[in-house]
Design a protein around this motif. Sequence first.
Motif, mmCIF file in Angstrom:
data_model
loop_
_atom_site.group_PDB
_atom_site.id
_atom_site.type_symbol
_atom_site.label_atom_id
_atom_site.label_comp_id
_atom_site.label_asym_id
_atom_site.label_seq_id
_atom_site.Cartn_x
_atom_site.Cartn_y
_atom_site.Cartn_z
ATOM 1 N N ALA A 276 0.846 -1.204 0.000
ATOM 2 C CA ALA A 276 0.000 0.000 0.000
ATOM 3 C C ALA A 276 0.881 1.254 0.000
ATOM 4 O O ALA A 276 0.581 2.234 -0.683
ATOM 5 C CB ALA A 276 -0.918 -0.003 1.225
ATOM 6 N N GLU A 277 1.979 1.206 0.763
ATOM 7 C CA GLU A 277 2.876 2.371 0.841
ATOM 8 C C GLU A 277 3.651 2.569 -0.471
ATOM 9 O O GLU A 277 3.759 3.684 -0.978
ATOM 10 C CB GLU A 277 3.858 2.180 2.010
ATOM 11 N N ILE A 278 4.171 1.450 -1.006
ATOM 12 C CA ILE A 278 4.960 1.524 -2.244
ATOM 13 C C ILE A 278 4.103 2.090 -3.379
ATOM 14 O O ILE A 278 4.531 2.953 -4.144
ATOM 15 C CB ILE A 278 5.508 0.111 -2.613
ATOM 16 N N THR A 279 2.849 1.623 -3.461
ATOM 17 C CA THR A 279 1.985 2.070 -4.560
ATOM 18 C C THR A 279 1.401 3.463 -4.289
ATOM 19 O O THR A 279 1.146 4.204 -5.228
ATOM 20 C CB THR A 279 0.851 1.052 -4.834
ATOM 21 N N ALA A 280 1.218 3.804 -3.030
ATOM 22 C CA ALA A 280 0.708 5.162 -2.744
ATOM 23 C C ALA A 280 1.718 6.198 -3.233
ATOM 24 O O ALA A 280 1.344 7.275 -3.679
ATOM 25 C CB ALA A 280 0.453 5.341 -1.248
ATOM 26 N N LEU A 281 3.016 5.843 -3.171
ATOM 27 C CA LEU A 281 4.040 6.770 -3.665
ATOM 28 C C LEU A 281 4.403 6.494 -5.131
ATOM 29 O O LEU A 281 5.265 7.175 -5.693
ATOM 30 C CB LEU A 281 5.305 6.688 -2.800
ATOM 31 N N GLY A 282 3.744 5.495 -5.733
ATOM 32 C CA GLY A 282 3.992 5.188 -7.143
ATOM 33 C C GLY A 282 5.424 4.752 -7.409
ATOM 34 O O GLY A 282 6.071 5.227 -8.339
ATOM 35 N N LYS A 283 5.935 3.808 -6.607
ATOM 36 C CA LYS A 283 7.312 3.334 -6.805
ATOM 37 C C LYS A 283 7.319 2.011 -7.563
ATOM 38 O O LYS A 283 6.494 1.127 -7.284
ATOM 39 C CB LYS A 283 7.995 3.135 -5.446
ATOM 40 N N PRO A 284 8.268 1.844 -8.503
ATOM 41 C CA PRO A 284 8.424 0.537 -9.155
ATOM 42 C C PRO A 284 9.044 -0.439 -8.157
ATOM 43 O O PRO A 284 9.811 -0.014 -7.287
ATOM 44 C CB PRO A 284 9.401 0.815 -10.290
ATOM 45 N N SER A 285 8.750 -1.716 -8.320
ATOM 46 C CA SER A 285 9.251 -2.642 -7.290
ATOM 47 C C SER A 285 9.630 -4.016 -7.831
ATOM 48 O O SER A 285 9.143 -4.445 -8.879
ATOM 49 C CB SER A 285 8.188 -2.822 -6.201
ATOM 50 N N ILE A 286 10.491 -4.672 -7.057
ATOM 51 C CA ILE A 286 10.740 -6.106 -7.256
ATOM 52 C C ILE A 286 10.192 -6.744 -5.990
ATOM 53 O O ILE A 286 10.667 -6.464 -4.883
ATOM 54 C CB ILE A 286 12.242 -6.402 -7.405
ATOM 55 N N ILE A 287 9.166 -7.567 -6.142
ATOM 56 C CA ILE A 287 8.485 -8.108 -4.971
ATOM 57 C C ILE A 287 8.789 -9.592 -4.817
ATOM 58 O O ILE A 287 8.586 -10.382 -5.752
ATOM 59 C CB ILE A 287 6.952 -7.866 -5.072
ATOM 60 N N LYS A 317 11.230 -19.587 -4.279
ATOM 61 C CA LYS A 317 11.849 -20.799 -4.841
ATOM 62 C C LYS A 317 12.709 -20.472 -6.078
ATOM 63 O O LYS A 317 13.593 -21.234 -6.445
ATOM 64 C CB LYS A 317 10.788 -21.855 -5.149
ATOM 65 N N ASN A 318 12.449 -19.336 -6.714
ATOM 66 C CA ASN A 318 13.259 -18.947 -7.882
ATOM 67 C C ASN A 318 14.299 -17.883 -7.541
ATOM 68 O O ASN A 318 14.992 -17.393 -8.422
ATOM 69 C CB ASN A 318 12.356 -18.375 -8.984
ATOM 70 N N LEU A 319 14.356 -17.537 -6.270
ATOM 71 C CA LEU A 319 15.241 -16.435 -5.876
ATOM 72 C C LEU A 319 16.663 -16.922 -5.666
ATOM 73 O O LEU A 319 16.917 -17.803 -4.839
ATOM 74 C CB LEU A 319 14.720 -15.788 -4.583
ATOM 75 N N THR A 320 17.590 -16.350 -6.427
ATOM 76 C CA THR A 320 19.013 -16.612 -6.206
ATOM 77 C C THR A 320 19.698 -15.252 -6.218
ATOM 78 O O THR A 320 19.110 -14.279 -6.722
ATOM 79 C CB THR A 320 19.617 -17.466 -7.352
ATOM 80 N N PRO A 321 20.913 -15.159 -5.697
ATOM 81 C CA PRO A 321 21.612 -13.871 -5.782
ATOM 82 C C PRO A 321 21.660 -13.372 -7.227
ATOM 83 O O PRO A 321 21.452 -12.203 -7.502
ATOM 84 C CB PRO A 321 23.010 -14.196 -5.254
ATOM 85 N N GLU A 322 21.858 -14.315 -8.164
ATOM 86 C CA GLU A 322 21.988 -13.904 -9.569
ATOM 87 C C GLU A 322 20.663 -13.406 -10.132
ATOM 88 O O GLU A 322 20.608 -12.401 -10.835
ATOM 89 C CB GLU A 322 22.501 -15.083 -10.441
ATOM 90 N N SER A 323 19.559 -14.132 -9.792
ATOM 91 C CA SER A 323 18.267 -13.709 -10.368
ATOM 92 C C SER A 323 17.878 -12.333 -9.847
ATOM 93 O O SER A 323 17.374 -11.493 -10.588
ATOM 94 C CB SER A 323 17.169 -14.748 -10.095
ATOM 95 N N LEU A 324 18.154 -12.069 -8.572
ATOM 96 C CA LEU A 324 17.821 -10.752 -8.027
ATOM 97 C C LEU A 324 18.745 -9.684 -8.620
ATOM 98 O O LEU A 324 18.290 -8.607 -9.023
ATOM 99 C CB LEU A 324 17.938 -10.765 -6.492
ATOM 100 N N ASN A 325 20.032 -10.028 -8.696
ATOM 101 C CA ASN A 325 21.002 -9.087 -9.251
ATOM 102 C C ASN A 325 20.630 -8.688 -10.686
ATOM 103 O O ASN A 325 20.646 -7.511 -11.039
ATOM 104 C CB ASN A 325 22.384 -9.757 -9.222
ATOM 105 N N ASN A 326 20.256 -9.698 -11.498
ATOM 106 C CA ASN A 326 19.874 -9.405 -12.889
ATOM 107 C C ASN A 326 18.651 -8.507 -12.942
ATOM 108 O O ASN A 326 18.588 -7.562 -13.721
ATOM 109 C CB ASN A 326 19.561 -10.704 -13.662
ATOM 110 N N ALA A 327 17.657 -8.825 -12.105
ATOM 111 C CA ALA A 327 16.422 -8.028 -12.114
ATOM 112 C C ALA A 327 16.722 -6.579 -11.724
ATOM 113 O O ALA A 327 16.268 -5.640 -12.382
ATOM 114 C CB ALA A 327 15.397 -8.634 -11.157
ATOM 115 N N VAL A 328 17.547 -6.395 -10.676
ATOM 116 C CA VAL A 328 17.850 -5.039 -10.198
ATOM 117 C C VAL A 328 18.573 -4.241 -11.279
ATOM 118 O O VAL A 328 18.159 -3.140 -11.649
ATOM 119 C CB VAL A 328 18.717 -5.084 -8.907
ATOM 120 N N PHE A 329 19.662 -4.849 -11.835
ATOM 121 C CA PHE A 329 20.469 -4.047 -12.763
ATOM 122 C C PHE A 329 19.797 -3.868 -14.113
ATOM 123 O O PHE A 329 19.998 -2.847 -14.773
ATOM 124 C CB PHE A 329 21.894 -4.607 -12.871
#
Length: 411
Positions: A276-287, A317-329
């Motif tokens: 609710a907070e993230i969307t109230a401020l209209g922020k993009p996210s990785i959830i 179950k799909n979260l790895t350091p690499e998958s998060l790193n790729n999504a962020v960058f």
Amino acid sequence: MRVLLSGGGTGGHVYPAIAIANRIKEEYPDAEILFVGTEKGIESEIVPKYGYELKTVTVQGFKRKIDLDNVKRVFKLFKGLEQSRKVVKKFKPDVVIGTGGYVSGPVLFNASMCKFPTVVHEQNSFPGVTNKILSKMVTEVLTSFEDSHERFPEGSRQKLVLTGNPVRKEILTARKSTARRNLGISEDKKMVLCYGGSGGARKINDAMKLVIENMVKDDVAFIFATGKYYYEEFAKSIEHINFKPYQRVVPYLEDMANALAASDLVIGSAGAISLAEITALGKPSIIIPKAYTAENHQEYNAKSIEKQGAGIAILEKNLTPESLNNAVFSLLGNKEKLIDMASASKTIGKPEAIDLIVAEIVKIYEKNNKEKIKVKKEHKDKKVSQAEVNSEENGENVEENQPKVIGIKKK
Ligand SMILES: CC(=O)N[C@H]1[C@@H](OP(=O)(O)OP(=O)(O)OC[C@H]2O[C@@H](n3ccc(=O)[nH]c3=O)[C@H](O)[C@@H]2O)O[C@H](CO)[C@@H](O)[C@@H]1O
């Protein structure tokens, strides 16, 4: 106006109560507010920080299996029922509001037995057990998602009012440029905020080590709240990294308003209040939804964000350091995508929810206190006209002496 609020255990139940209390105080500065929670819950830290009094009672949730520990919890529940009955009877509230967590059960139960007006607020699409039980006995149930309505017991459906999730005012009013100035982050830097709900999330923390190393290499600004429980362990694992002042790892974020407002991208779990907070401020996210939540509601929340184009969902179950790193960058490198996600996020946000919630509470209060409000108004009017007479007799200028009285006709 005497308001008793009860919500506890996690931030997702406590911050809605804080947002409601603060908004009521804005409308009714004389309102007397009392919180009821448990000593062990996060409320014992948060509530006093916001300047409210907290009474604690003893309650604990039940495990899903039958064992000796559960028997002890039954005794605690009886004790909690008795303690909260005393608090309720002594405080004599005009309205009692429950925002979830085990503690709101005995408090709202006692309040409705004593015939005080009662309201529960449900943050999730899948109502919690306590709120389902309470929905049958309270005056009104405020909900955050329309699809939750079919999941409440039939007998309570006529009491359901869709309001949305409350967001604290300091978050709604925070501005990016001011927040960046406050945090010492220049306008030209990319800024990432990451936290796994109010308690942190080990899976997110594990994946974040690589992301942090790369954000330091790329000179990206960030704030990462590990959760208090995980902080020491995490801090040790990153001891070798040299951070800039605008790259921070903390156990818990006291100032979510500035951190959220300053960010270009938020990484978080899928708790309803965080979203609710993230969307109230209209922020993009990785959830990254926490697995094993009741009815898997966090996965449901995360997928809804992704479906509406406001963020990317990565299941644990799909979260790895690499998958998060790729999504962020890949997001940080794609300005247009970030802009599209931000505008989708903004359309989901419901910053008006807090006003709708407090309007319902005030409606209930006014309906039950017509006589009290009338007498108070008459008393106030009488006091004002007496003051006018006195000032005139003393030869004072009435207009100059009445700046705070609203709605009184000046002579
Ligand atoms: C595991 C679990 O069942 N979690 C539930 C819990 O989540 P949880 O307690 O994690 O709640 P949310 O993620 O919804 O909200 C967290 C709150 O804590 C604040 N915050 C967080 C971290 C921090 O460092 N500082 C800070 O102030 C956030 O700004 C927000 O106000 O309640 C939510 C609302 O009922 C549910 O949707 C979640 O599924």
